[in-house]
Write a protein that holds these residues in place. Structure first.
Motif, PDB file in Angstrom:
ATOM      1  N   ASN A 125       0.827  -1.076   0.071  1.00  0.00           N
ATOM      2  CA  ASN A 125      -0.303  -0.025   0.156  1.00  0.00           C
ATOM      3  C   ASN A 125       0.980   1.138   0.043  1.00  0.00           C
ATOM      4  O   ASN A 125       0.208   2.523   0.009  1.00  0.00           O
ATOM      5  N   CYS A 126       2.222   1.136   0.059  1.00  0.00           N
ATOM      6  CA  CYS A 126       3.011   2.249  -0.016  1.00  0.00           C
ATOM      7  C   CYS A 126       3.840   2.595  -0.956  1.00  0.00           C
ATOM      8  O   CYS A 126       4.103   1.571  -1.759  1.00  0.00           O
ATOM      9  N   LYS A 127       4.085   3.818  -1.164  1.00  0.00           N
ATOM     10  CA  LYS A 127       5.254   4.041  -2.464  1.00  0.00           C
ATOM     11  C   LYS A 127       6.259   5.118  -1.611  1.00  0.00           C
ATOM     12  O   LYS A 127       5.768   5.719  -0.854  1.00  0.00           O
ATOM     13  N   VAL A 128       7.267   5.149  -2.482  1.00  0.00           N
ATOM     14  CA  VAL A 128       8.060   6.460  -2.130  1.00  0.00           C
ATOM     15  C   VAL A 128       8.196   7.786  -3.132  1.00  0.00           C
ATOM     16  O   VAL A 128       8.103   7.269  -4.133  1.00  0.00           O
ATOM     17  N   ILE A 129       7.841   8.797  -2.676  1.00  0.00           N
ATOM     18  CA  ILE A 129       7.714   9.899  -3.267  1.00  0.00           C
ATOM     19  C   ILE A 129       8.615  10.833  -2.678  1.00  0.00           C
ATOM     20  O   ILE A 129       8.995  10.815  -1.650  1.00  0.00           O
ATOM     21  N   THR A 130       8.533  12.218  -3.622  1.00  0.00           N
ATOM     22  CA  THR A 130       9.372  13.159  -3.056  1.00  0.00           C
ATOM     23  C   THR A 130       8.641  13.896  -1.910  1.00  0.00           C
ATOM     24  O   THR A 130       7.379  14.006  -1.795  1.00  0.00           O
ATOM     25  N   ALA A 131       9.364  14.525  -1.051  1.00  0.00           N
ATOM     26  CA  ALA A 131       8.573  15.394   0.140  1.00  0.00           C
ATOM     27  C   ALA A 131       7.640  16.433  -0.512  1.00  0.00           C
ATOM     28  O   ALA A 131       6.766  16.740  -0.088  1.00  0.00           O
TER      29      ALA A 131
END
Length: 152
Positions: free
Chosen positions: A83-89
């Motif tokens: 359910n998670c992903k990495v994105i920029t702040a």
């Protein structure tokens, strides 16, 4: 083995856990109080690190301060690998801002008005934001005579 507290991902993990489970945390009201949880596997810090390092696309980017973990990949209420992903702040802040800018419909027997945000609704109708939110949650008429609802 590096100490848990000294690991680069510790603050990401601790922040996630505190937002979801510690009522005294400043953002608990947006997470834990609304039913957001962390999957059982990620309650163990080292499982979290293993999943980020070995199974999450672009997970290595979390080691940089300009990237954050976002749980809304599938519109979910749980922090988990699926359910998670990495994105920029920057992206995360924009998503958060966009969610806060939900359109509001104000209506009574004679008229309907659409506003771009709760803030705009309150300012134009001279009604406190908290009163509008209460009216929406209770699906009740405000003393001004208006009903309010969020527009999709």
């Amino acid at each position: 083995m590096i100490a848990k507290r000294n690991h680069t991902l510790f603050s990401t993990w601790a922040g996630m856990m505190y937002r979801c489970y510690k009522p005294y945390h400043s953002h608990y009201k947006y997470y834990g109080a609304k039913g957001v949880t962390v999957c059982d596997r990620w309650h163990d810090f080292w499982n979290f690190v293993e999943d980020i390092d070995n199974h999450m696309e672009n997970g290595y980017l979390l080691y940089h301060k300009s990237y954050q973990l976002d749980k809304d990949k599938n519109g979910g209420m749980i922090y988990s690998l699926g359910n998670c992903k990495v994105i920029t702040a920057e992206e995360n802040n924009k998503l958060h801002h966009d969610k806060q800018q939900r359109k509001v419909l104000a209506f009574n027997d004679n008229e309907k008005m659409e506003f771009n945000s709760l803030a705009e609704t309150g300012k134009i109708l001279n009604i406190p934001r908290s009163s509008i939110i209460t009216s929406i949650k209770r699906n009740s008429r405000h003393k001004s005579g208006y009903y309010f609802k969020y527009v999709s």
